[in-house]
Design a protein around this motif. Structure first.
Motif, PDB file in Angstrom:
ATOM      1  N   MET A   1     -23.492  10.256  -3.023  1.00 30.13           N
ATOM      2  CA  MET A   1     -24.200   9.704  -1.568  1.00 30.13           C
ATOM      3  C   MET A   1     -24.985  10.829  -0.917  1.00 30.13           C
ATOM      4  N   SER A   2     -25.975  10.594  -0.433  1.00 23.10           N
ATOM      5  CA  SER A   2     -27.197  11.671   0.243  1.00 23.10           C
ATOM      6  C   SER A   2     -26.058  12.120   1.432  1.00 23.10           C
ATOM      7  N   LYS A   3     -26.926  13.021   1.816  1.00 17.48           N
ATOM      8  CA  LYS A   3     -26.488  13.712   3.099  1.00 17.48           C
ATOM      9  C   LYS A   3     -26.268  12.580   4.396  1.00 17.48           C
ATOM     10  N   PRO A   4     -25.266  12.803   5.005  1.00 14.18           N
ATOM     11  CA  PRO A   4     -24.931  11.838   6.213  1.00 14.18           C
ATOM     12  C   PRO A   4     -26.003  11.519   7.147  1.00 14.18           C
ATOM     13  N   THR A   5     -26.126  10.540   7.885  1.00 15.49           N
ATOM     14  CA  THR A   5     -27.032  10.404   8.793  1.00 15.49           C
ATOM     15  C   THR A   5     -26.720  10.052  10.220  1.00 15.49           C
ATOM     16  N   GLN A  14     -11.820  13.433  17.333  1.00 19.52           N
ATOM     17  CA  GLN A  14     -11.948  12.895  16.025  1.00 19.52           C
ATOM     18  C   GLN A  14     -13.255  12.692  15.532  1.00 19.52           C
ATOM     19  N   ALA A  15     -13.546  13.067  14.424  1.00 18.01           N
ATOM     20  CA  ALA A  15     -15.054  12.602  13.831  1.00 18.01           C
ATOM     21  C   ALA A  15     -15.069  11.741  12.870  1.00 18.01           C
ATOM     22  N   TYR A  16     -16.142  10.709  13.166  1.00 17.94           N
ATOM     23  CA  TYR A  16     -16.138   9.681  11.865  1.00 17.94           C
ATOM     24  C   TYR A  16     -17.441   9.815  11.379  1.00 17.94           C
ATOM     25  N   THR A  17     -17.541  10.436  10.234  1.00 11.15           N
ATOM     26  CA  THR A  17     -18.894  10.824   9.481  1.00 11.15           C
ATOM     27  C   THR A  17     -19.040   9.749   8.304  1.00 11.15           C
ATOM     28  N   GLN A  18     -20.218   9.433   8.333  1.00 13.83           N
ATOM     29  CA  GLN A  18     -21.011   8.592   7.428  1.00 13.83           C
ATOM     30  C   GLN A  18     -20.524   8.933   5.940  1.00 13.83           C
ATOM     31  N   VAL A  63     -15.555   6.647  22.728  1.00 15.19           N
ATOM     32  CA  VAL A  63     -16.575   7.171  22.032  1.00 15.19           C
ATOM     33  C   VAL A  63     -16.920   8.322  22.787  1.00 15.19           C
ATOM     34  N   LYS A  64     -17.161   9.439  22.361  1.00 17.62           N
ATOM     35  CA  LYS A  64     -17.537  10.388  23.297  1.00 17.62           C
ATOM     36  C   LYS A  64     -19.162  10.669  22.973  1.00 17.62           C
ATOM     37  N   HIS A  65     -19.487  10.764  21.846  1.00 19.99           N
ATOM     38  CA  HIS A  65     -20.976  10.692  21.513  1.00 19.99           C
ATOM     39  C   HIS A  65     -21.135  10.268  20.235  1.00 19.99           C
ATOM     40  N   ILE A  66     -22.438   9.703  19.821  1.00 23.41           N
ATOM     41  CA  ILE A  66     -22.704   9.351  18.305  1.00 23.41           C
ATOM     42  C   ILE A  66     -24.111  10.365  18.267  1.00 23.41           C
ATOM     43  N   ALA A  67     -24.050  11.282  17.096  1.00 23.69           N
ATOM     44  CA  ALA A  67     -25.193  11.881  16.765  1.00 23.69           C
ATOM     45  C   ALA A  67     -25.744  11.304  15.449  1.00 23.69           C
ATOM     46  N   TYR A  68     -27.044  11.172  15.402  1.00 24.15           N
ATOM     47  CA  TYR A  68     -27.569  10.498  14.009  1.00 24.15           C
ATOM     48  C   TYR A  68     -28.999  11.294  13.984  1.00 24.15           C
ATOM     49  N   LEU A  69     -29.266  11.467  12.585  1.00 22.81           N
ATOM     50  CA  LEU A  69     -30.385  12.019  11.988  1.00 22.81           C
ATOM     51  C   LEU A  69     -31.424  10.795  11.817  1.00 22.81           C
ATOM     52  N   ASP A  70     -32.568  10.792  12.773  1.00 16.34           N
ATOM     53  CA  ASP A  70     -33.576   9.746  12.351  1.00 16.34           C
ATOM     54  C   ASP A  70     -34.374  10.262  11.331  1.00 16.34           C
ATOM     55  N   GLN A  71     -34.328   9.482  10.163  1.00 13.31           N
ATOM     56  CA  GLN A  71     -34.991   9.669   8.887  1.00 13.31           C
ATOM     57  C   GLN A  71     -36.427   9.197   8.952  1.00 13.31           C
ATOM     58  N   ASP A  72     -36.989   8.594   9.861  1.00 13.50           N
ATOM     59  CA  ASP A  72     -38.592   8.164  10.058  1.00 13.50           C
ATOM     60  C   ASP A  72     -39.326   9.215  10.070  1.00 13.50           C
TER      61      ASP A  72
END
Length: 72
Positions: A1-5, A14-18, A63-72
């Motif tokens: 798998m590539s890096k989590p997004t 608690q962290a839930y990571t792709q 849910v405290k926050h959702i962090a994501y990497l925009d790959q566009d």
């Protein structure tokens, strides 16, 4: 798998990571530990979708926050 997004963090930190699993192993069910693939909003819940068809529902108020990497 590539890096989590994306990563979801709850109010109790608690962290839930792709690409990771918080569900443990399912050897008794004949499979590996499911890996988090995606999430979606489902009413008052955040539905976490794992490999092998598993899903987990988190109440949105946890849910405290959702962090994501925009790959566009």
């Amino acid at each position: 798998m590539s890096k989590p997004t994306f990563q979801i963090v709850t109010t109790d930190n608690q962290a839930y990571t792709q690409g990771t699993s918080r569900l443990g192993t399912f050897a008794d069910l004949g499979g590996e530990a499911p890996r988090l693939e995606s999430y979606e909003h489902d009413g008052d819940y955040l539905q976490l979708n794992y490999s092998n068809g598993f899903r987990q529902l988190l109440p949105e108020h946890r849910v405290k926050h959702i962090a994501y990497l925009d790959q566009d």
